[in-house]
Design an enzyme around this catalytic site. Sequence first.
Site, short mmCIF file in Angstrom:
data_model
loop_
_atom_site.label_atom_id
_atom_site.label_comp_id
_atom_site.label_asym_id
_atom_site.label_seq_id
_atom_site.Cartn_x
_atom_site.Cartn_y
_atom_site.Cartn_z
N GLU A 24 0.67 -1.01 0.07
CA GLU A 24 -0.13 0.04 -0.08
C GLU A 24 0.94 1.20 0.05
O GLU A 24 1.90 1.29 0.86
CB GLU A 24 -0.91 -0.12 1.14
N THR A 55 -3.80 5.09 -1.90
CA THR A 55 -4.96 5.46 -1.03
C THR A 55 -5.69 6.55 -1.83
O THR A 55 -4.95 7.21 -2.42
CB THR A 55 -4.45 5.59 0.31
N ALA A 58 -10.21 11.14 2.50
CA ALA A 58 -11.72 11.10 2.79
C ALA A 58 -12.23 12.09 1.93
O ALA A 58 -11.82 13.18 1.69
CB ALA A 58 -11.84 11.46 4.16
N HIS A 84 -7.68 2.97 -4.58
CA HIS A 84 -8.76 3.24 -3.68
C HIS A 84 -9.67 4.10 -3.89
O HIS A 84 -9.47 5.04 -4.72
CB HIS A 84 -8.03 3.59 -2.25
N ARG A 114 -15.97 2.48 1.96
CA ARG A 114 -16.94 3.36 2.53
C ARG A 114 -16.34 4.70 2.68
O ARG A 114 -16.70 5.62 2.51
CB ARG A 114 -17.60 2.85 3.90
N ASP A 116 -14.18 7.06 6.08
CA ASP A 116 -14.37 7.72 7.33
C ASP A 116 -15.48 8.62 7.10
O ASP A 116 -15.52 9.67 6.36
CB ASP A 116 -13.56 8.14 7.86
N TYR A 163 -12.50 -7.23 8.33
CA TYR A 163 -12.11 -6.86 9.85
C TYR A 163 -11.75 -8.01 10.50
O TYR A 163 -12.81 -8.60 11.17
CB TYR A 163 -13.13 -5.90 10.40
N GLN A 194 -8.01 -5.19 7.49
CA GLN A 194 -7.46 -4.08 8.29
C GLN A 194 -6.24 -4.83 9.31
O GLN A 194 -6.10 -5.83 9.42
CB GLN A 194 -8.28 -3.33 9.17
#
Length: 320
Positions: A24, A55, A58, A84, A114, A116, A163, A194
């Site tokens: 990542e 990434t 937000a 992402h 989704r 944050d 998760y 995660q």
Amino acid sequence: MSPPSLIPSYPEPSVSAPVALSYELFPPRNEVAEQTLWRTIHELESTQPDYVSVTYGASGSNRDTALTLLNRLLTETSLRPLAHLTCVGNTAEELAGIISELLDHGVRGILALRGDAPRDGGAGAGPGTLRYAQDLVELIRRVEQRRSALLAAGRVAIGVAAYPSKHPESPSEEHDVEVLLAKQRSGADFAITQVFFDPSRYADLVLRARRSGVTIPIIPGVMPLTSPRRLTRLAELSGVQPDVKLLDRLNRAADDVERRRIGVQATVDLANGALDAGAPGIHLYTFNEHGCALDVLEKLQLVRPQRSRQTPEAPRTLVS
């Protein structure tokens, strides 16, 4: 009564599948960070990963720099980018435009998240906005269908999050698995977890997911455990508590060299524990630093396919 199958039955292959490897990265915030990032990219490229994820801030806060990085990866390296994409705070129309732009310029993998929720709680409540990663997965598939000819009727690889420990906003671990199953039904191809600090958490997630009908690969996301400050900060953000004994050893290390040795070995043990539990690959959260990632990779000794290096095409430009 059905006629007998004419397809011969073959035994399972005896050769083990190669272990998937990915990293990542995040877009640089300034020129100095950009230089550091590109040193890391060139070092990681030599390990021939299956893909590198990029990434996305937000509500698309770093969209321009993310698109620039994706474009450079596509045109200047042999790396396959996994973009992402977060949906909170964006309308379906806005996201469809971003997805189309990514596909039109060569991106063939998207990690649908989704994102944050903003502190004020406002985004995500407006008309036309998407609320869940499952909605984003379905939207990607609809955009993909409209571009079927451009993709030679191929498919976009869609990843989602999983998760090992309960999501901070989830009522239970069982609910997390139900959400993962829903994302699979909507078209997700694989999941990346995660962070976790005990391989039994990964093994338990996979067991619960398989019992619930999740069949997609679940790839463990592994963080180099070399920085006590970073581990503490992550615990504050995610609620996932690192090993207290490991934190103590890192804090009591005589110097950075010993601290790195302790952390790298702990990371290798964690990754091997996940691999022993049947993990199909390892996804390393690099924090744009290659040193510890390469140390971990060297000690892991993963079985990897040998690929010839491909020469990138002539430069193209992503219009942001």
